[in-house]
Enzyme design. Structure first.
Site, short mmCIF file in Angstrom:
data_model
loop_
_atom_site.label_atom_id
_atom_site.label_comp_id
_atom_site.label_asym_id
_atom_site.label_seq_id
_atom_site.Cartn_x
_atom_site.Cartn_y
_atom_site.Cartn_z
N THR A 1 -45.81 -6.73 29.06
CA THR A 1 -45.94 -5.11 28.66
C THR A 1 -47.12 -4.24 29.63
O THR A 1 -47.93 -4.94 30.00
CB THR A 1 -46.63 -4.94 27.28
OG1 THR A 1 -45.53 -5.76 26.31
CG2 THR A 1 -46.70 -3.50 26.55
N ASP B 1 -45.60 -10.73 33.61
CA ASP B 1 -46.49 -9.82 32.83
C ASP B 1 -47.73 -9.07 33.97
O ASP B 1 -47.93 -9.87 34.94
CB ASP B 1 -47.30 -10.37 31.74
CG ASP B 1 -47.65 -9.32 30.85
OD1 ASP B 1 -47.66 -7.84 31.22
OD2 ASP B 1 -48.03 -9.80 29.73
N GLY C 1 -54.87 -4.22 27.64
CA GLY C 1 -55.15 -2.87 27.60
C GLY C 1 -54.12 -1.97 27.11
O GLY C 1 -54.41 -0.82 26.80
N GLY C 2 -52.93 -2.52 27.00
CA GLY C 2 -51.82 -1.86 26.33
C GLY C 2 -51.89 -2.20 24.99
O GLY C 2 -50.99 -1.94 24.20
N GLU D 1 -48.38 -11.23 23.88
CA GLU D 1 -48.17 -11.49 25.15
C GLU D 1 -48.51 -12.92 25.37
O GLU D 1 -48.03 -13.92 25.90
CB GLU D 1 -49.01 -10.71 26.02
CG GLU D 1 -48.48 -9.46 26.26
CD GLU D 1 -49.63 -8.48 26.84
OE1 GLU D 1 -48.96 -7.23 27.46
OE2 GLU D 1 -50.74 -8.56 26.87
N LYS E 1 -56.74 -4.89 40.69
CA LYS E 1 -56.89 -5.97 39.44
C LYS E 1 -57.73 -6.96 39.99
O LYS E 1 -58.17 -7.93 38.74
CB LYS E 1 -55.75 -6.32 38.84
CG LYS E 1 -54.87 -5.07 38.34
CD LYS E 1 -55.36 -4.32 37.29
CE LYS E 1 -54.47 -2.92 36.92
NZ LYS E 1 -53.41 -3.32 36.02
C1 5RP Z 1 -50.66 -4.84 28.06
C2 5RP Z 1 -51.36 -5.62 28.86
C3 5RP Z 1 -50.97 -5.10 30.47
O1 5RP Z 1 -50.50 -6.42 31.01
C4 5RP Z 1 -52.18 -4.84 31.08
O2 5RP Z 1 -53.00 -3.69 30.39
C5 5RP Z 1 -51.96 -4.16 32.56
O3 5RP Z 1 -51.06 -2.97 32.48
P1 5RP Z 1 -50.70 -2.01 33.67
O4 5RP Z 1 -49.61 -2.75 34.37
O5 5RP Z 1 -50.35 -0.91 33.03
O6 5RP Z 1 -52.18 -1.86 34.44
O7 5RP Z 1 -52.07 -6.76 28.90
O8 5RP Z 1 -51.22 -5.34 26.58
#
Ligand code: 5RP
Length: 225
Positions: free
Chosen positions: A32, A85, A100-101, A107, A125
């Site tokens: 996600t 992911d 973060g999402g 997950e 990251k």
């Molecule tokens: C969602 C997550 C995402 O993998 C994480 O937030 C990274 O997101 P993005 O690819 O938008 O930076 O853990 O729960």
């Protein structure tokens, strides 16, 4: 190259990795977030090669289905050769902060079934020490205050994520100001707090492979290499 270009590049690399490594017709796990969304869009180009997908969130399920990719409930699946992911932070040992999402629990469940966890990130990251990104913790709503007190006792500053309910009907507490020297120990400690559903440390089961997008191309790092 902007950040979206990097995410698109790593999503393509992940699609190529999946196409080259999974048996035809296999079911794959899909994460996600914005990088995962780019991956889903790329996955659509090899939809005949994959049998179906298991989604780690409702948002991912909808996006997969919008591309005509069949989505299965995890309970219908006995094996997933790969889970792809993103992450909010990842260290050199391939331990991660995720969530973060807000999809951390699903997950972690889908990742637990997968043989290989492929993390797809842009270079922003990769960190020396996890913790600058606030650590998400999914909490049963009635346990909010008592879990927050325990998280504060660990030295962090817990903050309730505003106007956010997870796909599982719970709240997220983001813990700021942690310096995480031992991600496995902290993951286990927070998971033992009564009322915590999951925390966003993916260290006991970290990534096996990191595809890291840089302006010079996508680099590959393997756990333990
Ligand atoms: C969602 C997550 C995402 O993998 C994480 O937030 C990274 O997101 P993005 O690819 O938008 O930076 O853990 O729960």
């Amino acid at each position: 190259m902007n950040q979206d270009d990097l995410k698109r590049a790593v999503a393509r690399a992940a699609r190529d990795h999946v196409a080259a490594t999974i048996p035809a017709g296999a079911v794959i796990g899909v994460g996600t977030g914005s990088t995962a969304n780019f991956f889903i869009d790329e996955l659509a180009t090899i939809r005949e090669r994959i049998g179906a997908a298991v989604a780690s969130s409702e948002a991912t399920r909808k996006r997969l289905e919008s591309h005509g990719i069949r989505v299965l409930d995890l309970n219908e699946v006995t094996e997933l050769p790969v889970y792809v992911d993103g992450a909010d932070e990842i260290d050199a040992g391939l331990a991660m902060i995720k969530g973060g999402g807000g999809a951390l629990t699903r997950e972690k469940i889908v990742a637990a079934v997968a043989s290989t966890f492929v993390c797809v990130c842009d270079q922003s990251k990769l960190v020396d020490t996890l913790g600058k990104f606030p650590l998400p913790v999914e909490v049963i709503p009635m346990a909010r205050a008592q879990v927050a007190r325990q998280l504060a006792a660990l030295g962090g500053q817990p903050r309730l994520r505003d106007n956010f309910i997870t796909d599982n009907g719970n709240i997220i507490v983001d813990v700021h100001g942690l310096h995480i020297d031992d991600p496995v120990a902290l993951e286990e400690r927070i998971n033992q707090m009564v009322g915590v559903v999951t925390n966003g440390l993916f260290a006991r089961r970290g990534a096996d492979l990191l595809l890291l997008a840089t302006p010079d191309g996508v680099k590959i790092l393997r756990r333990g290499a």
